[in-house]
Scaffold this motif. Structure first.
Motif, mmCIF file in Angstrom:
data_model
loop_
_atom_site.group_PDB
_atom_site.id
_atom_site.type_symbol
_atom_site.label_atom_id
_atom_site.label_comp_id
_atom_site.label_asym_id
_atom_site.label_seq_id
_atom_site.Cartn_x
_atom_site.Cartn_y
_atom_site.Cartn_z
ATOM 1 N N PRO A 10 -27.106 -17.332 0.677
ATOM 2 C CA PRO A 10 -26.815 -16.404 1.774
ATOM 3 C C PRO A 10 -25.353 -16.511 2.212
ATOM 4 O O PRO A 10 -25.048 -16.491 3.401
ATOM 5 C CB PRO A 10 -27.772 -16.872 2.875
ATOM 6 C CG PRO A 10 -27.894 -18.332 2.648
ATOM 7 C CD PRO A 10 -27.765 -18.558 1.164
ATOM 8 N N PHE A 11 -24.463 -16.688 1.254
ATOM 9 C CA PHE A 11 -23.021 -16.759 1.540
ATOM 10 C C PHE A 11 -22.291 -16.356 0.271
ATOM 11 O O PHE A 11 -22.874 -16.334 -0.809
ATOM 12 C CB PHE A 11 -22.605 -18.190 1.948
ATOM 13 C CG PHE A 11 -23.072 -19.272 1.008
ATOM 14 C CD1 PHE A 11 -22.403 -19.537 -0.189
ATOM 15 C CD2 PHE A 11 -24.206 -20.036 1.296
ATOM 16 C CE1 PHE A 11 -22.841 -20.529 -1.059
ATOM 17 C CE2 PHE A 11 -24.650 -21.031 0.419
ATOM 18 C CZ PHE A 11 -23.959 -21.265 -0.761
ATOM 19 N N ARG A 12 -21.030 -15.973 0.411
ATOM 20 C CA ARG A 12 -20.208 -15.816 -0.776
ATOM 21 C C ARG A 12 -19.099 -16.844 -0.702
ATOM 22 O O ARG A 12 -18.858 -17.432 0.352
ATOM 23 C CB ARG A 12 -19.677 -14.390 -0.915
ATOM 24 C CG ARG A 12 -18.973 -13.887 0.310
ATOM 25 C CD ARG A 12 -18.601 -12.433 0.133
ATOM 26 N NE ARG A 12 -17.917 -11.936 1.321
ATOM 27 C CZ ARG A 12 -17.499 -10.688 1.443
ATOM 28 N NH1 ARG A 12 -17.688 -9.818 0.469
ATOM 29 N NH2 ARG A 12 -16.889 -10.314 2.545
ATOM 30 N N ILE A 13 -18.435 -17.087 -1.841
ATOM 31 C CA ILE A 13 -17.558 -18.247 -1.947
ATOM 32 C C ILE A 13 -16.113 -17.854 -1.698
ATOM 33 O O ILE A 13 -15.607 -16.918 -2.302
ATOM 34 C CB ILE A 13 -17.758 -18.916 -3.326
ATOM 35 C CG1 ILE A 13 -19.196 -19.479 -3.397
ATOM 36 C CG2 ILE A 13 -16.733 -20.016 -3.550
ATOM 37 C CD1 ILE A 13 -19.682 -19.791 -4.789
ATOM 38 N N ASN A 57 -21.244 -31.806 2.848
ATOM 39 C CA ASN A 57 -21.510 -30.385 3.076
ATOM 40 C C ASN A 57 -20.262 -29.534 2.950
ATOM 41 O O ASN A 57 -19.160 -30.006 3.188
ATOM 42 C CB ASN A 57 -22.058 -30.211 4.492
ATOM 43 C CG ASN A 57 -23.257 -31.102 4.756
ATOM 44 O OD1 ASN A 57 -24.241 -31.036 4.033
ATOM 45 N ND2 ASN A 57 -23.163 -31.949 5.768
ATOM 46 N N ALA A 58 -20.452 -28.248 2.608
ATOM 47 C CA ALA A 58 -19.354 -27.285 2.646
ATOM 48 C C ALA A 58 -19.363 -26.603 4.009
ATOM 49 O O ALA A 58 -20.383 -26.055 4.430
ATOM 50 C CB ALA A 58 -19.518 -26.246 1.544
ATOM 51 N N MET A 59 -18.239 -26.650 4.693
ATOM 52 C CA MET A 59 -18.158 -26.000 5.996
ATOM 53 C C MET A 59 -17.884 -24.507 5.814
ATOM 54 O O MET A 59 -17.344 -24.071 4.805
ATOM 55 C CB MET A 59 -17.071 -26.646 6.845
ATOM 56 C CG MET A 59 -17.413 -28.101 7.204
ATOM 57 S SD MET A 59 -16.674 -28.621 8.762
ATOM 58 C CE MET A 59 -14.952 -28.533 8.380
ATOM 59 N N SER A 60 -18.233 -23.738 6.831
ATOM 60 C CA SER A 60 -18.052 -22.285 6.784
ATOM 61 C C SER A 60 -16.652 -21.907 7.253
ATOM 62 O O SER A 60 -15.917 -22.735 7.809
ATOM 63 C CB SER A 60 -19.067 -21.616 7.698
ATOM 64 O OG SER A 60 -18.766 -21.944 9.047
ATOM 65 N N ASP A 61 -16.282 -20.644 7.041
ATOM 66 C CA ASP A 61 -14.993 -20.158 7.555
ATOM 67 C C ASP A 61 -14.920 -20.343 9.075
ATOM 68 O O ASP A 61 -13.880 -20.682 9.624
ATOM 69 C CB ASP A 61 -14.741 -18.697 7.136
ATOM 70 C CG ASP A 61 -15.895 -17.758 7.456
ATOM 71 O OD1 ASP A 61 -16.961 -18.228 7.910
ATOM 72 O OD2 ASP A 61 -15.730 -16.542 7.235
ATOM 73 N N GLU A 316 -31.700 -17.626 7.389
ATOM 74 C CA GLU A 316 -31.355 -17.458 5.968
ATOM 75 C C GLU A 316 -30.785 -18.766 5.427
ATOM 76 O O GLU A 316 -31.018 -19.127 4.285
ATOM 77 C CB GLU A 316 -30.295 -16.361 5.751
ATOM 78 C CG GLU A 316 -30.628 -14.994 6.313
ATOM 79 C CD GLU A 316 -30.468 -14.935 7.827
ATOM 80 O OE1 GLU A 316 -29.648 -15.695 8.385
ATOM 81 O OE2 GLU A 316 -31.196 -14.142 8.460
ATOM 82 N N TYR A 317 -29.992 -19.417 6.251
ATOM 83 C CA TYR A 317 -29.402 -20.673 5.810
ATOM 84 C C TYR A 317 -30.485 -21.685 5.449
ATOM 85 O O TYR A 317 -30.515 -22.246 4.354
ATOM 86 C CB TYR A 317 -28.469 -21.276 6.883
ATOM 87 C CG TYR A 317 -28.316 -22.768 6.662
ATOM 88 C CD1 TYR A 317 -27.507 -23.240 5.644
ATOM 89 C CD2 TYR A 317 -29.069 -23.685 7.388
ATOM 90 C CE1 TYR A 317 -27.438 -24.610 5.366
ATOM 91 C CE2 TYR A 317 -29.013 -25.043 7.117
ATOM 92 C CZ TYR A 317 -28.196 -25.501 6.108
ATOM 93 O OH TYR A 317 -28.152 -26.835 5.811
ATOM 94 N N THR A 416 -24.761 -24.374 -6.860
ATOM 95 C CA THR A 416 -25.563 -23.162 -7.085
ATOM 96 C C THR A 416 -26.803 -23.514 -7.915
ATOM 97 O O THR A 416 -26.949 -24.636 -8.409
ATOM 98 C CB THR A 416 -24.742 -22.118 -7.859
ATOM 99 O OG1 THR A 416 -24.445 -22.667 -9.151
ATOM 100 C CG2 THR A 416 -23.443 -21.786 -7.132
ATOM 101 N N TYR A 417 -27.648 -22.517 -8.112
ATOM 102 C CA TYR A 417 -28.843 -22.721 -8.939
ATOM 103 C C TYR A 417 -28.456 -23.121 -10.372
ATOM 104 O O TYR A 417 -29.183 -23.862 -11.030
ATOM 105 C CB TYR A 417 -29.694 -21.449 -8.971
ATOM 106 C CG TYR A 417 -30.423 -21.173 -7.668
ATOM 107 C CD1 TYR A 417 -31.586 -21.865 -7.339
ATOM 108 C CD2 TYR A 417 -29.949 -20.221 -6.770
ATOM 109 C CE1 TYR A 417 -32.261 -21.606 -6.149
ATOM 110 C CE2 TYR A 417 -30.615 -19.958 -5.580
ATOM 111 C CZ TYR A 417 -31.767 -20.658 -5.274
ATOM 112 O OH TYR A 417 -32.427 -20.410 -4.092
ATOM 113 N N ALA A 418 -27.306 -22.619 -10.858
ATOM 114 C CA ALA A 418 -26.888 -22.977 -12.223
ATOM 115 C C ALA A 418 -26.602 -24.475 -12.315
ATOM 116 O O ALA A 418 -26.902 -25.123 -13.318
ATOM 117 C CB ALA A 418 -25.655 -22.161 -12.628
#
Ligand SMILES: *Cc1c(COP(=O)(O)O)cnc(C)c1O
Length: 459
Positions: A10-13, A57-61, A316-317, A416-418
């Motif tokens: 539910p995000f783009r990179i 964790n990856a932080m958001s914008d 969604e998160y 990601t899922y990959a």
């Protein structure tokens, strides 16, 4: 196709960080040099890092924007008030004491709420939590239901407290000799297993009737809330934030590692309702952490934490989070790889006893398996078994736990899922030649929390 089974990210990179894979011969040599302890590898030599979900964790914008807005005042920082408001609103506790990470909060709580010789019943132990309890004279007592110790028992809410076990302890030692009951939501070492709302309610009722306090280890409270929404009758239409708040209404306070469900890289806090305990906590926080308005965190960390906690509550998160972990577990189960069932909220735990039936627990199968996974595919995991459990304080004997596991822990919003497919392939391939995995023996055993820095040799 069931779109909701494994929802897309539910995000783009917006920013990327390259990762690289070194060759297998090199990995073999580096693993030996690191004493077969994945904690001692250099992160740069790891391809996919599933050591922990703690601070990775990856932080958001929005969180990064918050970093710029952090108020670095030594006292009375605006960022502290923002964090305090957010935590009070979302968790419902009266007071918030910031700390540098979760164990800072555990240290303070253990010092103010445990008298030497008192018991601290808990739904399985956590390494740093139990360390602080014992260091302050507390006696840990496991009250998780029996099935939580059985890797194969596929039941919901496997982290639940067994009230009969609690009642038996209270009957034996008396309510006055219980410092407090510590309930972890979710239970990390049981496999990230959640606790049901009904169980939290029952524990609170039991304890309140006897004047016993309940403190929660809130580290993964949002993941716990998602399981309640998904699997407990009556919560299917309840917003995650409301579930979290109800969970905490059954506690007198909590310790929190912000490095998990606050989606930040550092930080933590202690929540309390009681005024006297709050005063005592503020007196100690200045000794161990810093002013009660920063507790070892920079202003920008508190700002990012306030934003991250709000984001963690987004539907969604949290749905993607829990289901991405489940995706990895499902891929492994399909291939017959033994894992702790059901899959929990933050990690997939391999059952190292079944994976390596040729090794006895004293040959450290989980430690050996974690090392072998790194050599096989450059994937870093960690041991959660006899090494993590440590020695008994009194007898000096190993506290051989029933669960001997390797934890593949998924950082939040990072892979990601990959990447999950690659990890599954690595573990599946290793599983086919698991008989080649050699057991280990100690080369250096640290006195405390030995899993972090211990070194091993191959048998
Ligand atoms: C990580 C963790 C802690 C300790 O938190 P730190 O921020 O690492 O000090 C406590 N309890 C649980 C369940 C954890 O997973």
């Amino acid at each position: 196709m069931d779109l909701q089974r494994y929802p897309a990210e539910p995000f783009r990179i917006k920013a990327v960080e390259p990762i690289r894979m070194i060759d297998k011969n090199q990995r073999e040599q580096l693993m030996a040099e690191a004493g077969y302890n994945t904690f001692l590898l250099k992160a740069e030599d790891v391809y996919i890092d599933l050591l922990t979900d703690s601070g990775t964790n990856a932080m958001s914008d929005r969180q990064w924007a918050g970093m710029m807005q952090g108020d670095e005042a030594y006292a009375g920082s605006r960022s502290f008030y923002r964090l305090e408001d957010t935590v009070k609103r979302l968790f419902g506790f009266a007071h918030v004491v910031p700390t540098h990470q979760g164990r800072g909060a555990e240290n303070i709580l253990s010092r103010i709420a445990i008298k030497p010789g008192q018991y601290v019943p808990g739904n399985m132990y956590f390494t740093t939590t139990r360390y602080h309890q014992e260091a302050n004279g507390g006696i840990f007592h496991d009250i998780i239901q029996d099935q939580a110790h059985n890797a194969a028992a596929d039941i919901p809410f496997k982290g639940n407290v067994d009230l009969d076990k609690l009642d038996a302890l209270v009957g034996k030692v008396g309510a006055e000799n219980i410092a407090y009951v510590c309930v972890a939501v979710t239970v990390n070492l049981a496999g990230g297993q959640p606790v049901s709302m009904a169980n939290l309610r029952a524990v609170a009722e039991y304890c309140r009737a006897r004047g016993i306090r309940v403190f929660m280890d809130a580290t993964r409270c949002v993941e716990n809330a998602y399981f309640i929404r998904e699997q407990e009758a009556g919560y299917q239409d309840t917003p995650i934030a409301d579930i979290v708040k109800e969970m905490f209404s059954y506690a007198d306070g909590c310790t929190m590692s912000g490095k998990k469900d606050c989606i930040t890289n550092i930080g933590g806090f202690l929540c309390l309702n009681d005024e006297e305990l709050f005063t005592a906590a503020k007196e100690l926080v200045v000794v161990f952490e810093g002013m009660p308005s920063y507790g070892g965190m920079a202003g920008r960390d508190m700002e990012a934490m306030a934003v991250g906690l709000e984001e963690a509550m987004q539907e969604e998160y949290i749905e993607h989070r829990v289901k991405q972990v489940r995706y990895l577990g499902d891929r492994l189960m399909e291939a017959g790889v033994p894992i702790i069932r059901p899959v929990g909220g933050h990690a997939v735990f391999l059952d190292a006893r079944s994976f390596c039936p040729h090794l006895s627990q004293s040959q450290f199968p989980a430690q050996a398996l974690a090392a072998a996974i790194y050599v096989e595919g450059g994937v870093r995991s960690m041991e959660r078994g006899i090494i993590s459990a440590g020695r008994d304080k009194k007898t000096g004997e190993d506290q051989a736990p029933k669960l001997e596991t390797v934890r593949l822990t998924i950082p939040r919003r990072v892979y990601t899922y990959a990447h999950m497919d690659y990890v599954a392939e690595t573990v599946k391939h290793l599983h086919q030649h698991a008989a080649d995995i050699r057991g280990l023996k100690w080369a250096y055993e640290p006195k405390q929390l030995r899993f972090f820095t211990g070194r091993f040799e191959q048998l």
